[in-house]
Motif scaffolding. Structure first.
Motif, PDB file in Angstrom:
ATOM      1  N   TYR A  47     -23.038  16.433  69.941  1.00 15.93           N
ATOM      2  CA  TYR A  47     -23.660  17.413  69.057  1.00 15.93           C
ATOM      3  C   TYR A  47     -24.565  16.694  68.074  1.00 15.93           C
ATOM      4  CZ  TYR A  47     -24.077  21.447  65.928  1.00 15.93           C
ATOM      5  OH  TYR A  47     -24.558  22.494  65.179  1.00 15.93           O
ATOM      6  N   GLN A  48     -25.809  17.123  67.985  1.00 14.93           N
ATOM      7  CA  GLN A  48     -26.834  16.487  67.158  1.00 14.93           C
ATOM      8  C   GLN A  48     -26.974  14.997  67.490  1.00 14.93           C
ATOM      9  OE1 GLN A  48     -25.630  17.522  63.155  1.00 14.93           O
ATOM     10  NE2 GLN A  48     -26.553  19.558  63.285  1.00 14.93           N
ATOM     11  N   GLU A 109     -27.807  23.753  67.288  1.00 12.36           N
ATOM     12  CA  GLU A 109     -27.515  22.562  66.484  1.00 12.36           C
ATOM     13  C   GLU A 109     -28.101  22.701  65.083  1.00 12.36           C
ATOM     14  OE1 GLU A 109     -27.431  18.769  69.155  1.00 12.36           O
ATOM     15  OE2 GLU A 109     -28.929  20.123  70.021  1.00 12.36           O
ATOM     16  N   ALA A 114     -20.898  22.877  65.316  1.00 18.17           N
ATOM     17  CA  ALA A 114     -21.249  23.884  66.326  1.00 18.17           C
ATOM     18  C   ALA A 114     -20.571  25.218  66.070  1.00 18.17           C
ATOM     19  CB  ALA A 114     -20.887  23.368  67.719  1.00 18.17           C
TER      20      ALA A 114
END
Length: 232
Positions: A47-48, A109, A114
């Motif tokens: 994530y990211q 994002e 999330a």
């Protein structure tokens, strides 16, 4: 999950599963496609783009190591590289004692986590969790929105099969072959649940029509396998 704490026709045959284990999602609409080949994380990233050091592959199983304390900034949820709008998604999972995880979908994002952007299929050790769980925090629920109806969860250490169907805003959660949640994003009921609950001050929640699917690292050890998706 969050910040607190099979129907025969839906299951692929073993031969279909073998054919699907390509580790990509380049299938035509209507075909189940594997998102995990049992060997690599080719279809996934952090994530990211955070480090996914806590995620490993062992003996055909995707393993989240968890942590002994809640160093949230040291962990990253695992998200699909691709985004999906209408789909039938399924996987098998098991959780460690006292554990907490989840599957987030239609995620972006745009936030620090999330779960602030998309609905979450909750996964938890309902019976052994160290604090009391509300019904909207228990396994199979649409976290903080829709409790699961009579979920039949297998004991900790055993594999469960979860399925999420999203089709033009209509959403179903299934657990071990039984539908346990049914709701419509954007409906009056959905808006009321959002306005009165955990997401009332989170404008980004539930606004994405096409997004990532996310496996949550919530600090608990968890295992996933047989991850597949069919675009609708």
């Amino acid at each position: 999950a969050g910040s607190n704490s099979s129907t025969t026709d839906s299951a692929a045959t073993s031969s279909e599963t073998t054919a699907m284990n390509t580790g990509n999602n380049e299938g035509k609409d209507g075909d189940y496609v594997s998102l995990f080949d049992g060997k690599s994380l080719d279809a996934w990233r952090g994530y990211q783009n955070k480090s996914i050091a806590s995620w490993t592959v062992n003996d055909g199983v995707l393993h989240c190591a968890g942590s002994t304390d809640d160093k949230s900034d040291m962990r990253a949820d695992l998200i699909t590289k691709e985004q999906y709008e209408n789909f039938d998604f399924s996987l098998e999972w098991k959780i460690a004692p006292k554990g907490n995880s989840g599957i987030i979908y239609l995620a972006s994002e745009a936030e620090k986590a999330a779960y602030l952007t998309g609905p979450e299929y909750q996964i938890a050790d309902d019976k052994g969790f160290p604090t009391k769980l509300e019904n909207w925090q228990q396994t199979g629920a649409n976290y903080a929105m829709n409790p699961a109806v009579d979920p039949d969860v297998k004991p900790v250490g055993e594999w469960n099969t979860s399925r999420i169907v999203v089709n033009n805003g209509k959403v179903e959660h299934w657990l071990n072959g039984k539908k346990i949640v049914d709701y419509e994003m954007g409906s009056d009921e959905w808006k009321a649940n959002k306005a009165k609950g955990k997401w009332k001050d989170t404008p980004t929640y539930g606004t994405v029509k096409k997004g990532h699917i996310v496996l949550q690292d919530h600090g608990a050890e968890a295992w996933f396998r047989d991850i597949k998706i069919k675009q609708l």
